[in-house]
Design a protein around this motif. Structure first.
Motif, PDB file in Angstrom:
ATOM      1  N   PHE A  98      80.054   2.525  48.006  1.00 59.20           N
ATOM      2  CA  PHE A  98      79.129   1.814  47.391  1.00 59.20           C
ATOM      3  C   PHE A  98      78.098   2.455  46.246  1.00 59.20           C
ATOM      4  O   PHE A  98      77.615   1.761  45.673  1.00 59.20           O
ATOM      5  N   GLU A  99      78.307   3.741  46.134  1.00 65.13           N
ATOM      6  CA  GLU A  99      77.257   4.460  45.398  1.00 65.13           C
ATOM      7  C   GLU A  99      77.713   4.342  44.172  1.00 65.13           C
ATOM      8  O   GLU A  99      78.650   4.737  43.622  1.00 65.13           O
ATOM      9  N   PRO A 100      76.446   4.038  43.129  1.00 65.71           N
ATOM     10  CA  PRO A 100      76.704   3.929  41.791  1.00 65.71           C
ATOM     11  C   PRO A 100      76.587   5.245  41.016  1.00 65.71           C
ATOM     12  O   PRO A 100      75.562   6.065  41.407  1.00 65.71           O
ATOM     13  N   GLU A 101      76.860   5.022  39.839  1.00 66.82           N
ATOM     14  CA  GLU A 101      76.610   6.215  38.809  1.00 66.82           C
ATOM     15  C   GLU A 101      75.948   5.133  37.762  1.00 66.82           C
ATOM     16  O   GLU A 101      76.300   4.351  37.185  1.00 66.82           O
ATOM     17  N   GLU A 102      74.710   5.548  37.646  1.00 63.21           N
ATOM     18  CA  GLU A 102      73.828   4.874  36.548  1.00 63.21           C
ATOM     19  C   GLU A 102      73.428   5.863  35.458  1.00 63.21           C
ATOM     20  O   GLU A 102      73.043   6.942  35.589  1.00 63.21           O
ATOM     21  N   GLU A 103      73.295   5.018  34.158  1.00 62.75           N
ATOM     22  CA  GLU A 103      73.453   5.754  32.957  1.00 62.75           C
ATOM     23  C   GLU A 103      72.715   4.611  32.044  1.00 62.75           C
ATOM     24  O   GLU A 103      73.290   3.813  31.367  1.00 62.75           O
ATOM     25  N   GLY A 104      71.444   4.838  31.845  1.00 65.21           N
ATOM     26  CA  GLY A 104      70.677   3.864  30.782  1.00 65.21           C
ATOM     27  C   GLY A 104      70.743   2.281  31.657  1.00 65.21           C
ATOM     28  O   GLY A 104      70.605   2.310  32.935  1.00 65.21           O
ATOM     29  N   TRP A 106      73.511   0.912  32.229  1.00 66.04           N
ATOM     30  CA  TRP A 106      75.006   0.825  32.595  1.00 66.04           C
ATOM     31  C   TRP A 106      74.892   1.457  34.031  1.00 66.04           C
ATOM     32  O   TRP A 106      74.277   2.488  34.189  1.00 66.04           O
ATOM     33  N   ILE A 107      75.879   0.857  35.016  1.00 67.49           N
ATOM     34  CA  ILE A 107      76.033   0.992  36.372  1.00 67.49           C
ATOM     35  C   ILE A 107      77.599   1.102  36.447  1.00 67.49           C
ATOM     36  O   ILE A 107      78.198   0.237  35.791  1.00 67.49           O
ATOM     37  N   ARG A 108      78.041   2.048  37.043  1.00 64.47           N
ATOM     38  CA  ARG A 108      79.303   2.412  37.338  1.00 64.47           C
ATOM     39  C   ARG A 108      79.871   2.651  38.790  1.00 64.47           C
ATOM     40  O   ARG A 108      79.142   3.292  39.485  1.00 64.47           O
ATOM     41  N   TRP A 109      80.901   1.883  39.251  1.00 68.71           N
ATOM     42  CA  TRP A 109      81.146   2.110  40.820  1.00 68.71           C
ATOM     43  C   TRP A 109      82.622   2.482  40.713  1.00 68.71           C
ATOM     44  O   TRP A 109      83.309   1.852  39.962  1.00 68.71           O
ATOM     45  N   VAL A 110      83.299   3.214  41.529  1.00 67.54           N
ATOM     46  CA  VAL A 110      84.690   3.687  41.770  1.00 67.54           C
ATOM     47  C   VAL A 110      84.832   3.369  43.123  1.00 67.54           C
ATOM     48  O   VAL A 110      84.578   4.420  43.935  1.00 67.54           O
ATOM     49  N   LEU A 120      79.057  -2.223  34.832  1.00 65.68           N
ATOM     50  CA  LEU A 120      78.201  -3.041  34.528  1.00 65.68           C
ATOM     51  C   LEU A 120      77.019  -2.710  33.517  1.00 65.68           C
ATOM     52  O   LEU A 120      76.245  -1.736  33.963  1.00 65.68           O
ATOM     53  N   GLY A 121      76.946  -3.427  32.616  1.00 61.89           N
ATOM     54  CA  GLY A 121      75.574  -3.416  31.946  1.00 61.89           C
ATOM     55  C   GLY A 121      74.830  -4.379  31.802  1.00 61.89           C
ATOM     56  O   GLY A 121      75.338  -5.471  31.853  1.00 61.89           O
ATOM     57  N   ALA A 122      73.622  -4.433  31.986  1.00 61.10           N
ATOM     58  CA  ALA A 122      72.567  -5.406  32.024  1.00 61.10           C
ATOM     59  C   ALA A 122      71.206  -5.172  31.741  1.00 61.10           C
ATOM     60  O   ALA A 122      70.988  -3.797  31.893  1.00 61.10           O
ATOM     61  N   ASN A 123      70.604  -5.848  31.294  1.00 59.81           N
ATOM     62  CA  ASN A 123      69.089  -5.700  30.890  1.00 59.81           C
ATOM     63  C   ASN A 123      68.249  -6.317  32.133  1.00 59.81           C
ATOM     64  O   ASN A 123      67.180  -6.934  32.213  1.00 59.81           O
ATOM     65  N   ALA A 124      68.542  -5.760  33.315  1.00 56.86           N
ATOM     66  CA  ALA A 124      67.842  -5.893  34.748  1.00 56.86           C
ATOM     67  C   ALA A 124      67.470  -4.796  35.295  1.00 56.86           C
ATOM     68  O   ALA A 124      67.927  -3.538  34.822  1.00 56.86           O
ATOM     69  N   THR A 125      66.910  -5.031  36.386  1.00 57.12           N
ATOM     70  CA  THR A 125      66.304  -4.045  37.376  1.00 57.12           C
ATOM     71  C   THR A 125      67.589  -3.791  38.534  1.00 57.12           C
ATOM     72  O   THR A 125      67.884  -4.995  39.207  1.00 57.12           O
ATOM     73  N   TYR A 126      68.076  -2.749  38.743  1.00 61.40           N
ATOM     74  CA  TYR A 126      68.934  -2.623  39.725  1.00 61.40           C
ATOM     75  C   TYR A 126      68.507  -2.251  41.126  1.00 61.40           C
ATOM     76  O   TYR A 126      67.862  -1.201  41.263  1.00 61.40           O
ATOM     77  N   GLY A 127      68.724  -2.931  42.273  1.00 59.17           N
ATOM     78  CA  GLY A 127      68.256  -2.316  43.704  1.00 59.17           C
ATOM     79  C   GLY A 127      69.473  -2.082  44.357  1.00 59.17           C
ATOM     80  O   GLY A 127      70.261  -3.055  44.682  1.00 59.17           O
TER      81      GLY A 127
END
Length: 170
Positions: A98-104, A106-110, A120-127
């Motif tokens: 479940f752990e994301p890699e966040e960069e700006g 963009w969020i990425r999961w493997v 995933l790219g978004a103009n959102a707040t990620y929790g």
């Protein structure tokens, strides 16, 4: 909205339960020039959702916008992820990462070693709030005699303040 939280989508779970049941929120659907839904929450707040999948690209663009941009409203979206072959179904397991890699923005999961990641790219707040959603029921697969129940992983929630502008997800 100021009057409460309202679901805008529905899921079918085994044994055929629809939850939350927001099917009455659909005001209009237009397939052209791309799929567009107009949704109305019980308090009257209306939202336009559009989905565009550009030909030749491994990407999907989803946008949401208020019909009345002055209305106070927030949008929360939980991505539902899998990591499987097209002919298999996914089940809850301890290996899913479940752990994301966040960069700006963009969020990425493997989800599994050796499989392609999900960006995933978004103009959102990620929790980050990992949860499993169990027993999704795929009616078309059931009617064809195939396996039809699946568990999906949701790593967290994206939130937009729609007063500030459109919500965009790639």
């Amino acid at each position: 909205t100021p009057t409460g939280r309202y679901p805008l989508s529905s899921h079918c779970y085994s044994p055929g339960v629809v939850s939350p049941d927001s099917r009455g929120n659909l005001v209009r659907f237009d397939p052209d020039p791309w799929p567009t839904w107009r949704l109305r929450a019980p308090d009257g707040t209306e939202l336009i959702q559009e989905i565009l999948i550009p030909r030749g690209h491994a990407a999907t663009l989803i946008t949401w916008r208020l019909v009345e941009p002055t209305a106070e409203a927030y949008l929360a979206v939980r991505p539902l992820l899998s990591g499987r072959d097209v002919h298999a179904l996914h089940r809850e397991n301890e290996v899913f990462d479940f752990e994301p890699e966040e960069e700006g923005d963009w969020i990425r999961w493997v989800p599994y070693p050796g499989l392609p990641g999900i960006a995933l790219g978004a103009n959102a707040t990620y929790g980050h709030e990992p949860e499993w959603y169990r027993d999704f029921r795929y009616e078309q697969d059931l009617s064809r005699g195939y396996d039809y129940e699946e568990d999906l992983a949701s790593p967290g929630q994206l939130t937009w303040d729609l007063e500030k502008g459109d919500a965009v997800l790639i």
